[in-house]
Write an enzyme that holds these catalytic residues in place. Structure first.
Site, mmCIF file in Angstrom:
data_model
loop_
_atom_site.group_PDB
_atom_site.id
_atom_site.type_symbol
_atom_site.label_atom_id
_atom_site.label_comp_id
_atom_site.label_asym_id
_atom_site.label_seq_id
_atom_site.Cartn_x
_atom_site.Cartn_y
_atom_site.Cartn_z
ATOM 1 N N ALA A 73 -0.158 8.376 10.013
ATOM 2 C CA ALA A 73 0.426 9.719 9.976
ATOM 3 C C ALA A 73 1.714 9.653 10.793
ATOM 4 O O ALA A 73 1.792 10.140 11.910
ATOM 5 C CB ALA A 73 -0.526 10.753 10.545
ATOM 6 N N GLY A 75 4.431 11.071 10.208
ATOM 7 C CA GLY A 75 5.078 12.379 10.325
ATOM 8 C C GLY A 75 6.520 12.360 9.855
ATOM 9 O O GLY A 75 7.354 13.111 10.347
ATOM 10 N N CYS A 132 4.019 13.147 0.211
ATOM 11 C CA CYS A 132 3.610 12.729 1.558
ATOM 12 C C CYS A 132 2.393 13.542 2.012
ATOM 13 O O CYS A 132 2.462 14.761 2.117
ATOM 14 C CB CYS A 132 4.749 12.915 2.557
ATOM 15 S SG CYS A 132 4.272 12.318 4.191
ATOM 16 N N ASN A 195 1.349 7.096 -3.710
ATOM 17 C CA ASN A 195 1.545 7.291 -2.278
ATOM 18 C C ASN A 195 0.170 7.103 -1.612
ATOM 19 O O ASN A 195 -0.815 6.791 -2.300
ATOM 20 C CB ASN A 195 2.131 8.681 -2.007
ATOM 21 C CG ASN A 195 2.972 8.693 -0.732
ATOM 22 O OD1 ASN A 195 2.574 8.112 0.287
ATOM 23 N ND2 ASN A 195 4.121 9.333 -0.776
ATOM 24 N N GLY A 247 0.104 0.233 -4.043
ATOM 25 C CA GLY A 247 -1.152 0.666 -3.442
ATOM 26 C C GLY A 247 -2.057 -0.538 -3.302
ATOM 27 O O GLY A 247 -2.718 -0.941 -4.252
HETATM 28 C C1 LIG Z 1 3.487 3.389 7.708
HETATM 29 C C2 LIG Z 1 3.746 3.943 6.339
HETATM 30 C C3 LIG Z 1 4.799 4.832 6.147
HETATM 31 C C4 LIG Z 1 5.053 5.353 4.876
HETATM 32 N N1 LIG Z 1 6.115 6.188 4.694
HETATM 33 C C5 LIG Z 1 6.410 6.656 3.446
HETATM 34 C C6 LIG Z 1 7.568 7.444 3.219
HETATM 35 O O1 LIG Z 1 8.356 7.731 4.119
HETATM 36 N N2 LIG Z 1 7.784 7.882 1.949
HETATM 37 C C7 LIG Z 1 6.968 7.578 0.890
HETATM 38 O O2 LIG Z 1 7.241 8.000 -0.242
HETATM 39 N N3 LIG Z 1 5.873 6.797 1.080
HETATM 40 C C8 LIG Z 1 5.583 6.328 2.323
HETATM 41 N N4 LIG Z 1 4.504 5.504 2.514
HETATM 42 C C9 LIG Z 1 3.668 5.146 1.351
HETATM 43 C C10 LIG Z 1 4.080 3.776 0.789
HETATM 44 O O3 LIG Z 1 5.407 3.804 0.310
HETATM 45 C C11 LIG Z 1 3.137 3.351 -0.369
HETATM 46 O O4 LIG Z 1 3.234 4.281 -1.415
HETATM 47 C C12 LIG Z 1 1.681 3.256 0.070
HETATM 48 O O5 LIG Z 1 1.570 2.760 1.396
HETATM 49 C C13 LIG Z 1 0.835 2.359 -0.856
HETATM 50 O O6 LIG Z 1 1.300 1.026 -0.876
HETATM 51 P P1 LIG Z 1 0.733 -0.145 0.103
HETATM 52 O O7 LIG Z 1 -0.762 -0.083 0.059
HETATM 53 O O8 LIG Z 1 1.316 -1.412 -0.470
HETATM 54 O O9 LIG Z 1 1.269 0.150 1.462
HETATM 55 C C14 LIG Z 1 4.223 4.987 3.775
HETATM 56 C C15 LIG Z 1 3.162 4.090 3.984
HETATM 57 C C16 LIG Z 1 2.917 3.564 5.239
HETATM 58 C C17 LIG Z 1 1.777 2.592 5.420
#
Ligand SMILES: Cc1cc2nc3c(=O)[nH]c(=O)nc-3n(C[C@H](O)[C@H](O)[C@H](O)COP(=O)(O)O)c2cc1C
Length: 307
Positions: A73, A75, A132, A195, A247
């Site tokens: 989170a 934020g 988000c 997301n 994801g």
């Molecule tokens: C620490 C963190 C910060 C993230 N910040 C954003 C963000 O600013 N905007 C967004 O669209 N997704 C954000 N995400 C989601 C990622 O872009 C992605 O959609 C999600 O983590 C799934 O992919 P992953 O399992 O490969 O991480 C964030 C994810 C993580 C873990």
């Protein structure tokens, strides 16, 4: 970085060395961190979601590891759109790898202001973070829980944007496919999903309090991959525009699975935590190995399975 032609493709008029995308929010809040991902094998990068004004995000702890996943989170901590676009401009001095500018707002008018800023930048694509899950205490339910809001925002941004528009969707609603169709009908040039999932909660039983300061956080990493694969499969079967799937992708075989679900490109975020920043190079090598073993000429030959 020397890369095999087997991994290259053209995505919306941009040549990509490989199908791996650094997703929004993971190691991408500065030009240096985006360049670091490219040096380590990413084919395309996304800048952290930016808001009109800078945000410091939630106080720590903002992230913790659980079995098979991460919960965060943050934020939406970000330097604000002006500074974010400066980072993209600096990145472009060193690399011609395509960059997605991710933006976040809570209403159409702010999304339009962000779009105008991105129009005058060196970004190649604009991505609307409609999903988000970590700021609902401030802003309420994510926008992509409402197909009307998604359609309204995408239509407005599309009419203003000089760049192709991506809509990033949430898995946390019962009608992801209907919302994806609405986003496409409103003019989205590509869809990005998923997301983070949830939000979820982790309690430190010794301290008798939530681990994450904001109490709840979005879940990412290997545990969410089956949800992502299923939604990418369903959405890519329901729309004509490309889908960028993400994801839980952690290995070359995960990328192949996402491509077989119908994705055109694959995001690799949380896996950086598990395998290091060179996860991109490692995954590229694993994709090549799969292609070789199966006598497949190019990664672009891997298509959505029909089942
Ligand atoms: C620490 C963190 C910060 C993230 N910040 C954003 C963000 O600013 N905007 C967004 O669209 N997704 C954000 N995400 C989601 C990622 O872009 C992605 O959609 C999600 O983590 C799934 O992919 P992953 O399992 O490969 O991480 C964030 C994810 C993580 C873990």
């Amino acid at each position: 970085m020397e890369q095999s032609k087997k991994l290259s493709s053209v995505f919306m008029n941009h040549a990509l060395a490989n199908p791996l995308v650094l997703p929004a929010g993971v190691m991408d809040v500065s030009h240096g961190s985006m360049l670091f991902a490219v040096e380590n094998g990413a084919g395309m990068v996304t800048m952290k979601s930016c808001t009109l004004e800078p945000r410091s995000g939630h106080p720590g702890p903002v992230v913790c590891e659980i079995e098979g996943a991460m919960i965060n989170a943050m934020g939406l901590c970000n330097p604000g759109i002006d500074r974010g676009l400066e980072e993209i401009a600096t990145f472009k001095k060193f690399s011609d790898v395509p960059v997605i500018a991710s933006v976040f707002a809570t209403n159409v008018s702010d999304f339009l202001k962000l779009t105008q800023s991105v129009n005058d930048s060196s970004a190649d694509f604009i991505e609307l973070n409609l999903s988000c899950p970590n700021v609902s205490s401030e802003f309420g339910t994510p926008l992509s829980a409402s197909s009307e809001m998604v359609a309204e925002i995408v239509r407005a941004v599309k009419s203003e944007s000089k760049l192709p528009v991506f809509a990033k969707l949430s898995p946390n609603t019962h009608d992801v496919i209907g919302i994806a169709r609405e986003a496409e009908a409103a003019g989205a040039d590509a869809l990005v999903l998923i997301n983070t999932v949830g939000p979820g909660m982790v309690i430190d039983i010794d301290a008798r309090r939530p681990v994450i300061s904001a109490k709840f956080g979005g879940i990412s990493g290997p545990a969410v991959k089956p949800i992502a694969v299923k939604l990418v499969y369903q959405v890519s079967g329901a729309v004509q525009v490309p889908v960028i799937g993400m994801g839980g992708i952690t290995s070359g075989r995960d990328v192949i699975e996402m491509l077989m679900a119908g994705a055109s490109l694959a995001g690799v975020g949380t896996a950086i935590y598990y395998r290091g920043i060179d996860v991109f190079a490692k995954i590229n090598a694993e994709i090549e190995e799969f292609l070789e073993m199966n006598g497949i000429e190019s990664v672009t030959d891997i298509k959505r399975i029909e089942c």
